[in-house]
Scaffold this active site. Structure first.
Site, mmCIF file in Angstrom:
data_model
loop_
_atom_site.group_PDB
_atom_site.id
_atom_site.type_symbol
_atom_site.label_atom_id
_atom_site.label_comp_id
_atom_site.label_asym_id
_atom_site.label_seq_id
_atom_site.Cartn_x
_atom_site.Cartn_y
_atom_site.Cartn_z
ATOM 1 N N GLU A 1 0.869 -1.181 0.000
ATOM 2 C CA GLU A 1 0.000 0.000 0.000
ATOM 3 C C GLU A 1 0.900 1.223 0.000
ATOM 4 O OE1 GLU A 1 -2.039 0.007 3.687
ATOM 5 O OE2 GLU A 1 -2.945 -1.951 3.398
ATOM 6 N N ASP B 1 -4.319 8.724 11.677
ATOM 7 C CA ASP B 1 -2.965 8.198 11.830
ATOM 8 C C ASP B 1 -2.327 8.604 13.141
ATOM 9 O OD1 ASP B 1 -2.393 6.651 9.454
ATOM 10 O OD2 ASP B 1 -2.711 8.518 8.372
#
Lengths: 417, 264
Positions: B49, B60
């Site tokens: 990815e 995140d």
């Protein structure tokens, strides 16, 4: 069919919270205002957003909830707030009649207390014991810390490191009220980064925690809930204008960052076609410098913080850092309902530079003995311009959304006081 | 071009889980990202990815935030992301882009799907695009012949799991815990239950991400999932390395440990 009976002797009725079938302008089932709004969030947060939406739906149709909210607004926040006519200030506005809605006189010194008290009550109904919030100028953080102290909730406030510095007084207030203030050092170190960090906390602690969102941005249902709790500003002002002047104002002016004080005063006037609605964004150092927060007037449509709206972004969708002398307007997004009001033409949005805002700030202080928040000074500067355009026959209602005590550091520097 | 379908069929035939590695484009440098992702493939990653660096990465944790910030500071743009995909796809790994929705929205959904397919990318993972808002993107992806992967979470109801899985092609991404990205000391106990609940609604492979960072954890997750996703742990190796060569060596070492884990 939702049926709620107004409780006798209160200033707030179910109809005063929008959307009880009487206004017809709630967002659709996906939280959309036209193409704006919706939910662009990690799937992990969807159940929590659904839970908040469902509980709010029950609460706003519950007489006991409305009575408690109303009681707090009257006996704790200091509502209703008064209107003040400002003739000496108006002389600089072409003689137009300018009238202020005094949200600066509420407990904690800004309109933010209205939304916070409503959501703190909602937090208790949700069975959660901890609230988190983002803050820019610190006003929403102070209001949240206040409500948390009042109701015995644990409180964590995320605030950009830059904002912590320029609003040090509010950081101290939050701490005194028992909140934990977490300075955010990522990105531009301002409001948008504080929101990112608050979302990270929420997704981690969602079982115990309510995100007490401070403006009408973010994923559905926040834009609707915050609007409804802020709506009392316009509901009162509309009634008071009729009492004071015998008619509705020609125009309503408000500052727009995320947009909660503006939607709060605009919303009760939406169906009054003769009333022009003007929102004033932070023009910062000026459009040409690129250092501004002109989201609606210069931004483009995108997704930020969970909602489709106007955003300051580059051609690849990266958020552009905003600038304003006022921390509360220093935000590169805006509530989706304002995006919708702009595109439908119901409201007009304009930029006011730092310099214009500071001039209005000083003018109101010297002519009327009222020191406004720098955020609110953008609306005052807008009213000065609008008054000169409309002439002496016009009546202009301005939302004085907060007081300027917190801005003394900025003012001392700016004016060499 | 290796498709996700090929990868998962082969892993299944080998009676193991697939290993999925994440790295943002432009980190540690534009070319360094291609080199690091290539090292990850050589060490045993089946799927890569490539993260599209975004200014507001609100799901995140600190490690990926740090890497993404460096990538943006390096001037990484979408053209660089596509060039990274092209470089990594050449290794034979199935290469996806993982991105927040706004960059695609702004670039243009059809244009992005077309350009990604043109670079040899096989699909996207879009963590903040909900089923309700995903219609135009799924159409554009189908037209370009690329897969669409979305996330389910421990908090997801059965109804939501079904709605998300119905939007997925390629695989379903099961977020192992309630929280942001980043390696943890142990894999959340919620992960296995979520994988089982997801399987009730789809025949697609189910991969587990968030919080996996070593061979032991990879082996544990491989016991019940079709794929093991590791991101922050690779980035941590690169952040802690004194120079590029030792960073690549550390990435290879972790990749080999994880590859052994998914085969345990």
């Amino acid at each position: 069919m939702r049926q709620v009976t107004a409780t006798e002797g209160t200033i707030l009725t179910a109809a005063d919270l929008a959307g009880n079938g009487v206004h017809g302008d709630d967002p659709d089932v996906h939280g959309k205002f036209g193409i704006f709004g919706g939910r662009y969030v990690p799937e992990a947060l969807i159940p929590a957003l659904d839970q908040v939406a469902a509980e709010y739906e029950r609460a706003r149709n519950d007489v006991a909830f409305l009575r408690e909210f109303d009681h707090l607004l009257r006996t704790y926040a200091g509502r209703p707030t008064t209107l003040t006519e400002v003739p000496r200030f108006s002389e600089q506005a072409g003689g137009a009649r300018i009238i202020l809605k005094r949200e600066d006189l509420t407990h904690t010194g800004a309109h933010k207390i209205n939304n916070v008290l409503g959501q703190a009550l909602l937090t208790k109904r949700l069975g959660k014991r901890r609230v988190i919030a983002e803050t820019g100028a610190g006003q929403h953080g102070v209001a949240t810390a206040t409500a948390a102290a009042l109701m015995g909730l644990e409180c964590v406030i995320y605030m950009g490191a830059v904002d912590c510095e320029r609003q040090a007084l509010n950081v101290a207030r939050m701490k005194l009220l028992g909140a934990t203030v977490v300075p955010v050092h990522n990105g531009s170190k301002t409001l948008k980064d504080a929101i990112n960090e608050a979302f990270r906390d929420w997704v981690t602690n969602v079982d115990t925690t309510h995100y007490l969102f401070g403006t009408i941005a973010g994923p559905h249902p926040f834009p609707e809930i915050v609007r409804d709790f802020a709506r009392i500003i316009g509901v009162e002002a509309r009634r008071q204008m009729l009492e004071l002047t015998g008619k509705l104002p020609d125009a309503v002016c408000a500052a727009v960052g995320g947009g909660s004080n503006a939607i709060g005063i605009f919303h009760a006037f939406l169906e009054d076609e003769g009333v022009a609605l003007h929102g004033y964004e932070a023009g910062g150092r000026g459009l040409e410098t690129g250092e501004h927060a002109l989201t609606l007037t210069e931004g483009s449509i995108g997704v930020l913080h969970g909602s489709r709206t106007y955003v300051l972004q580059d051609e690849e969708g990266q958020t552009i850092e905003s600038h304003s002398i006022s921390a509360g307007l220093d935000y590169p997004g805006v509530g989706p309902e304002h995006a919708w009001l702009k595109d439908t033409g119901r409201a007009a949005y304009h930029g006011i530079t730092d310099a214009e805002a500071m001039e209005a700030f000083a003018l109101l202080a010297r002519t009327e003995g009222i020191i406004p928040a720098i955020e609110s000074s953008h609306a005052l500067a807008g009213a000065l311009k609008l008054g000169r355009e409309l002439g002496p026959e016009a009546t202009i209602l301005v939302n004085l959304s907060g007081r300027g005590d917190k801005d003394m550091g900025t003012a001392m520097k700016y004016f060499n006081l | 071009m290796t498709t996700l379908q090929t990868v998962f069929a082969k892993a299944k035939a080998d009676e193991r889980a697939a290993l999925v590695g994440y790295l943002p484009a432009g980190f540690p440098t534009k070319d360094g990202a291609i080199a690091a992702a290539t090292a990850m493939v050589e060490a045993g990653c089946d799927v890569i990815e490539i993260g599209l660096p975004y200014s507001d990465p609100l799901m995140d944790g600190p490690t990926i935030q740090d890497a993404v910030h460096r990538a943006l500071t390096n001037g990484t743009r979408i053209a660089d992301v596509l060039r990274t995909v092209e470089g990594v796809a050449k290794t034979g790994a199935a290469t996806l882009v993982m991105t927040y929705w706004n960059p695609i929205d702004r670039y243009g959904a059809e244009r992005f799907a077309r350009d990604l397919a043109g670079a040899g990318g096989v699909g996207t993972i879009t963590p903040d695009l909900t089923p309700e808002e995903s219609g135009p993107w799924r159409q554009a992806s189908a037209d370009a012949g690329i897969d669409t992967v979305f996330l389910v979470a421990p908090s997801s109801t059965e109804e939501r799991i079904k709605a998300v899985a119905d939007c997925c092609t390629g695989f379903v991404y099961a977020a192992s815990l309630m929280g942001v990205t980043g390696a943890r000391d142990s894999v959340s106990s919620a992960a296995q239950g979520l994988v089982e609940r997801t399987r009730a609604h789809t025949d697609l492979p189910v991969c587990v991400g968030l919080g996996v960072g070593n061979g032991r954890q990879a082996a544990e997750v491989a016991g019940y999932a079709d794929g093991v996703i590791v991101g922050s742990a690779f980035i941590r190796r690169l952040l802690d390395a004194p120079d590029e060569a030792s960073g690549l060596a550390a990435v290879r070492e972790l990749g080999a440990e994880l590859a052994a884990g998914v085969r345990a």
